[in-house]
Design an enzyme around this catalytic site. Structure first.
Site, short mmCIF file in Angstrom:
data_model
loop_
_atom_site.label_atom_id
_atom_site.label_comp_id
_atom_site.label_asym_id
_atom_site.label_seq_id
_atom_site.Cartn_x
_atom_site.Cartn_y
_atom_site.Cartn_z
N TRP A 16 12.51 11.29 13.70
CA TRP A 16 12.10 12.74 13.51
C TRP A 16 10.91 13.35 14.29
CZ3 TRP A 16 7.38 14.79 11.92
CH2 TRP A 16 7.35 16.04 11.38
N HIS A 17 10.32 12.43 14.69
CA HIS A 17 8.92 12.86 15.65
C HIS A 17 9.54 13.11 17.09
CE1 HIS A 17 6.67 10.77 12.44
NE2 HIS A 17 5.56 11.54 12.95
N GLY A 18 10.72 12.68 17.54
CA GLY A 18 10.94 13.03 18.77
C GLY A 18 12.34 12.42 19.18
#
Lengths: 352, 489
Positions: free
Chosen positions: B324-326
């Protein structure tokens, strides 16, 4: 704590902040500093936007600090009726910016490229290129919000000296603390705080204090020595140099194909910097070859007595008083050499 | 628009004036909605269309779900919402990553496949508002609550500018009820909100951008190994930077919202004093960890299907949380490490505890430490330090541009590569050391307290002085417009 106590705390905080800001501003003014604008990504992007709205004789200047100091924009405007678009970046190679202009199909203008050999002939991906590349990467991402902040900031910077980030920000002041660094660590030296200032149109100017105080001048000379300006290590040769020049030629050709023009400028430097530069970057191997292979015209200060009569107080840049006649002569020489007029009143043919 | 900009100051003053004029409540909400669109559009105006699309589709899908009794139809409407939201997120955030990995997979099988590199710009905050709207349709599907009848309230819930681009990830029950009745900040809320805004800006502008960004960016940006001390300094600098950047944003968001009379959920609770990783995730990005718990971990079965399945569910949740962060394998590894530590912790907690007496060595540590800790807290203190140590190891993967750089950094940190040059100047190392000690001490001291409770005990002149020092340091730092790290997620 009661709500009234929070109110008292807020009023106290506001009073302390206002008193501090007023005192801080007065202090720096009393130290003899002049207003200076932050030459940051936003100011550069703001200037970069102007390249689409220029007259045929109105040049875009790229390069490093020498063209930023030595070409006096006020004089240029007085002489020609146009203010040049100053896109040079201190301590960088202009090649990425030249490439950017060449790859922009909407740009059809006149480019003046300042050549400081140690920066211009640096290898692909070098620190000097990366720094210029960061500005180029920022420009298309310059959001509307950042543009609005820039204009608001500009109003504040026009009135408050302490907003000069390079000299008076907390980090800058902390860097000036006399703390010895670990042996073996390269620490970028601090330029004297009184060295100069930046105007809203990205002109670099030596301060009055710098011109009057040789100790400040020696401080700047010390920084140049520390950064290796006096070193005589030979510049790149072989394939590296060939690739550099051919990449420049590619950019020049693209600009010329669209009706634009490129002129190289070698601005003055003085002994001992000039002696070191002559040894590291012999003219015939670098400057002459650049002009020959790119086919673009160039103006080397040593070829013109009116451009080479000056002494740079820090070995590398002209004094504010000298930049005025220098700029006048430079305009005339460009016009004569390229058989064009850069003046507003005439229908200006393109530089050949 | 970022909170740390002159544009925001002007925007916020104008909005506060508008919000306190004697307009009807509906007009005030329309003002807030338009202001929120302006706040978002000042980055990249076309992306506002995505926000509208998400808002309109989820509003109507939730209504359709609520009025339909047929299971298949309800599932279909939910699927429309999921496909749209996750589809947009996948395209904009993971499109390039998926293509890159597909190309690599083809190449590994000997198939020459060369796709044109997609030129996709990531819309700011898409990961945040996607999760906000998804929670709404899923909760309506689960019949947790009825859909919001007012489109204005729903649109404002999705778009409300303080949380829009970097959280806290609000749930419908957090915010929609607050839009139903007229609200105006009390004097106390206004002042406390302004204080929180100042505190958040201090964390972001002074600590994250002013002091920590430079050493972290410099060392992590080097293509060669460095001295172990420099490597540790860079990791600790990033550790402080990311906390102050992200918690600073959340603190600003909560403060700004409070000035308008709305309460946003807490997002950070002194995570660097966490004892263990489950405690860490109760304190770090709380609104994301609870979202993942409620909409991923529990639907996967949570801990209801036996130990083995629990570990699998934990790992899936943390791996996806990392992603989700990248769009990078490094974020997956980061999430995987957190999942692994959570599993190990769960395993250890399952072992029956033995009675243990305080040793002489523990007493010596108690006497030597600068931080006031009681004997009974010592093991907790040491465990918190150990947790922070492991958290810092995971940050290496989070910050490094690629796997190779992360491994190189770890090898430097643990002295496997020792010949790397010294790169950081002493003042930078002093700054990192001071901030690290101060941050950990503060987190440890505040572990079971709240900022509000602590500051409310201060005399007014002390609060005023601390407030002014923060503001003066913000003014002096002058880093006014840099983006928050979490915007890219």
């Amino acid at each position: 704590m009661e709500t009234s106590d929070y109110k008292k705390a807020a009023w106290l905080a506001l009073a302390i902040v206002l008193l501090f800001v007023a005192g801080w501003e007065i202090y720096w003014r009393n130290q003899g500093f002049a207003l200076s604008f932050n030459d940051d990504e936003s100011l550069w992007s703001h200037t970069r936007k102007k390249i689409y709205d220029i007259a045929p004789g109105q040049p875009v200047i790229i390069g490093s600090s020498r063209v930023k100091f030595d070409i006096d924009q006020e004089t240029w405007e007085k002489e020609t009726g146009y203010q040049p678009v100053q896109l040079a970046l201190v301590g960088t190679s202009p090649r990425p910016i030249l490439r950017d202009l060449a790859n922009d199909p909407k740009f059809k203008g006149t480019v003046l490229v300042g050549i400081t050999e140690g920066l211009f002939f640096s290898a692909d991906g070098s620190f000097m290129e990366e720094r210029a590349g960061k500005r180029l990467a920022f420009y298309p991402r310059w959001s509307l919000s950042q543009q609005a902040s820039f204009h608001l900031n500009h109003i504040l910077e026009s009135n408050f000296i302490f907003l000069d980030e390079e000299r008076f920000s907390l980090n800058s002041l902390l860097k000036r603390l006399p703390i010895e660094s670990r042996p073996g660590v390269f620490v970028f030296p601090n330029f004297p705080m009184h060295m100069g200032y930046t105007t809203a149109n990205r002109q670099e100017v030596f301060s009055d204090t710098f011109m009057a105080d040789t100790a400040v001048q020696h401080g700047v000379q010390y920084v140049w020595s520390y950064l290796g300006m006096l070193g005589t290590k030979p510049g790149f040769s072989g394939d590296t140099l060939t690739n550099i020049i051919s990449s420049v030629k590619e950019s020049v050709d693209k600009i010329r194909a669209r009706g634009g023009s490129v002129t190289f400028l070698r601005m003055p430097s003085s002994d001992p910097a000039w002696s070191a530069e002559k040894q590291s970057y012999p003219r015939e191997l670098f400057w002459d070859r650049l002009l020959r292979e790119t086919g673009a015209p160039g103006i080397h200060f040593t070829d013109y007595p009116e451009l080479s009569k000056y002494v740079c107080p820090d070995w590398s840049h002209l004094s504010p008083a000298d930049t005025k006649p220098f700029t006048k002569d430079l305009i005339r020489i460009i016009e004569e050499k390229n058989r064009v007029t850069l003046h507003k009143t005439s229908a200006t043919p393109k530089i050949q | 628009m970022v909170f740390n900009s002159y544009t925001f100051i002007l925007f916020f003053i104008l909005l506060l004036v508008l919000h306190n004029l004697p307009f009807s409540w509906k007009t005030k909400k329309i003002n807030l909605l338009l202001a929120s669109y302006l706040f978002y559009a000042l980055w990249n105006p076309p992306f506002i269309l995505l926000l509208w699309l998400s808002t309109v589709v989820d509003y109507y899908m939730a209504r359709l779900i609520s009025v339909t009794e047929d299971k298949m139809r309800r599932r279909m409407w939910l699927a429309v919402s999921l496909v749209l939201n996750l589809g947009m997120l996948s395209y904009f955030k993971y499109g390039g990553f998926l293509l890159e990995n597909f190309t690599a997979l083809m190449a590994s099988m000997g198939i020459a496949f060369q796709a044109v590199k997609p030129d996709i710009i990531l819309p700011v905050g898409i990961s945040f508002y996607t999760f906000v709207t998804l929670s709404y349709t899923i909760d309506v599907y689960r019949r947790k609550f009825a859909p919001e009848p007012s489109f204005l309230n729903f649109a404002l819930f999705v778009t409300y500018f303080p949380h829009l681009v970097a959280g806290p990830i609000v749930r419908p029950e957090d915010l929609i009820p607050q839009f139903k009745e007229p609200r105006k900040a009390t004097s106390y809320q206004m002042l406390w909100g302004l204080f929180l805004l100042s505190l958040g800006l201090f964390m972001k502008v002074v600590i994250a951008d002013g002091w920590m960004a430079e050493p972290a960016d410099f060392i992590f940006g080097l293509p060669f190994p460095v001295n172990p001390l420099d490597a540790w300094s860079a990791v600790l600098a990033f550790s402080a930077q990311i906390f102050c950047d992200f918690a600073g944003y959340s603190t600003c968001a909560i403060g700004v919202s409070l000035c308008l009379g709305f309460t946003l959920p807490e997002n950070f609770r002194f995570p660097y004093a966490a004892i263990g990783f489950s405690d860490f995730w109760r304190r770090w990005h709380i609104t994301l960890s609870t979202w993942l718990r409620d909409y991923l971990y529990i639907p996967l079965g949570g801990n209801r299907s036996g130990s083995f399945r629990t570990y699998i569910n934990l790992m899936i949740t943390m791996l996806l949380g990392g992603l989700w962060h990248g769009a990078s394998w490094n974020f997956v590894i980061w999430g995987g490490l957190h999942g692994l530590f959570l599993c190990i912790e769960r395993l250890i907690r399952g072992i029956p505890k033995k009675q243990k007496n305080t040793s002489l060595a523990e007493d010596l540590v108690i006497q030597a430490t600068l931080i006031p800790i009681r004997s009974k807290n010592l093991s907790g203190f040491l465990l918190a330090l150990f947790t922070l140590f492991l958290v810092n190891i995971t940050w290496v993967f989070f910050r490094s541009p690629d796997f190779g750089s992360a491994m190189r950094m770890l090898l430097c940190m643990f002295g496997v590569i020792t010949e790397g040059p010294k790169m950081l100047a002493t003042p930078d190392m002093i700054k990192v050391a001071i901030v690290t000690v101060a941050l950990f001490s503060t987190h440890w001291y505040m572990r079971d307290k709240s900022v509000k409770a602590v500051f409310s005990r201060f005399p007014w002149w002390l609060l005023g002085t601390i407030w002014s020092i923060m503001l003066i340091l913000i003014i002096l730092t002058q880093k006014s417009t840099s983006s928050f790290i979490y915007f890219q997620f």
